[in-house]
Design an enzyme around this catalytic site. Sequence first.
Site, PDB file in Angstrom:
ATOM      1  N   CYS A   1       0.839  -1.198   0.000  1.00 25.78           N
ATOM      2  CA  CYS A   1       0.000   0.000   0.000  1.00 25.78           C
ATOM      3  C   CYS A   1       0.878   1.253   0.000  1.00 25.78           C
ATOM      4  O   CYS A   1       1.668   1.442  -0.910  1.00 25.78           O
ATOM      5  CB  CYS A   1      -0.986  -0.027   1.167  1.00 25.78           C
ATOM      6  SG  CYS A   1      -2.397   1.091   0.889  1.00 25.78           S
TER       7      CYS A   1
ATOM      8  N   LYS B   1     -12.802   7.725  -1.598  1.00 27.50           N
ATOM      9  CA  LYS B   1     -11.985   6.605  -1.158  1.00 27.50           C
ATOM     10  C   LYS B   1     -12.321   5.341  -1.941  1.00 27.50           C
ATOM     11  O   LYS B   1     -13.492   4.996  -2.117  1.00 27.50           O
ATOM     12  CB  LYS B   1     -12.203   6.361   0.336  1.00 27.50           C
ATOM     13  CG  LYS B   1     -11.287   5.306   0.946  1.00 27.50           C
ATOM     14  CD  LYS B   1     -11.530   5.176   2.441  1.00 27.50           C
ATOM     15  CE  LYS B   1     -10.559   4.194   3.070  1.00 27.50           C
ATOM     16  NZ  LYS B   1     -10.776   4.069   4.538  1.00 27.50           N
TER      17      LYS B   1
ATOM     18  N   HIS C   1      -4.655  -4.715  -0.206  1.00 28.96           N
ATOM     19  CA  HIS C   1      -4.438  -5.363   1.090  1.00 28.96           C
ATOM     20  C   HIS C   1      -4.842  -6.836   1.120  1.00 28.96           C
ATOM     21  O   HIS C   1      -5.799  -7.210   1.808  1.00 28.96           O
ATOM     22  CB  HIS C   1      -5.190  -4.601   2.176  1.00 28.96           C
ATOM     23  CG  HIS C   1      -4.621  -3.248   2.459  1.00 28.96           C
ATOM     24  ND1 HIS C   1      -3.484  -3.051   3.197  1.00 28.96           N
ATOM     25  CD2 HIS C   1      -5.059  -2.009   2.083  1.00 28.96           C
ATOM     26  CE1 HIS C   1      -3.224  -1.757   3.294  1.00 28.96           C
ATOM     27  NE2 HIS C   1      -4.157  -1.103   2.619  1.00 28.96           N
TER      28      HIS C   1
ATOM     29  N   GLU D   1      -3.407  -8.891   2.831  1.00 28.20           N
ATOM     30  CA  GLU D   1      -3.136  -9.356   4.199  1.00 28.20           C
ATOM     31  C   GLU D   1      -4.310  -9.135   5.148  1.00 28.20           C
ATOM     32  O   GLU D   1      -4.316  -9.666   6.265  1.00 28.20           O
ATOM     33  CB  GLU D   1      -1.888  -8.660   4.753  1.00 28.20           C
ATOM     34  CG  GLU D   1      -2.088  -7.262   5.302  1.00 28.20           C
ATOM     35  CD  GLU D   1      -2.117  -6.186   4.222  1.00 28.20           C
ATOM     36  OE1 GLU D   1      -2.222  -4.988   4.579  1.00 28.20           O
ATOM     37  OE2 GLU D   1      -2.034  -6.535   3.019  1.00 28.20           O
TER      38      GLU D   1
END
Length: 312
Positions: free
Chosen positions: A142, A163, A235, A237
Amino acid sequence: MPIKLPRSLPAYDVLSKEGVMVMGESAAEHQDIRPLRIALLNLMPKKIQTENQFARLIGATPLQIELTLIRMSEHRTKNTAAEHMAEFYQPFEDVKDQKFDGLIITGAPIEHMPFEDVTYWSELCEVFEWTQTNVHSTFGVCWGGMAMINYFHDVQKHILDAKAFGCFRHQNLLPESPYLRGFSDDCVIPVSRWTEMLKPEIEASSGLNVLLDSPEVGPALVQDPAHRALYIFNHFEYDSGTLKQEYDRDVAAGTTINVPINYYPNDDPSQPPQNRWRSHAHLLYGNWISEIYQTTPYDMAKIGIEATDLRL
């Protein structure tokens, strides 16, 4: 783990081209094995949550991993107990003479700031340079990936009007890449960011390869062979509930935020979220660890100087 095959067996070339891990008999007979040293430079506020997320992914292979937690030398976190930081983290200044097989640089919630305005930018640039001599392979995640690709290639980040938030489908652009071994033609990745990198600007920089891309939220995974690095802007993760935690936090704070797209069943936040990315997350990080295992020198003093390839 690689499969050992005679180099002259037709299956060796076939499987190699398909991205299957294969190793020649000669290399297998002379293989030295040691634990892989992986460092995590954790820039996220919730240190423990982030530690758990990355440790879960890099620890899911049969290989022995020695994980070292690193922080910026002068930066002090406000969201994690000082006792935890003192016991488990080492400042970069204390590890800069060491060598590592791999390094993960996490994101940080400072996307709106110009890179040069970040308080620890100078030291982070030192980290980037250090990876070229002391780290075999680096994974920027990121904001960490955006910062690294900006430093080495001057690729700019761009502020979004709204966003990018939710779970988005990404296309597999290079199935033969060893980092995408076992990937489907497309995959879902959690996204949570206010900035983006543009694919044409990445492709304009010599030597960069876009591996995963989304028509909705842009490129996600980029390989930088010259700097032995991967950059991922999303992301994999994340835990199943991470986007929910971010959404609930913003709602409680009165922040304008959309319901994360394609995350809750029927986009209904009253329902439990669904994890659609877990298998590909394990594939990607497992492939990264595998590539390190097959190419890093056994003698750690040679990291940054030369690489081996156990498949030859």
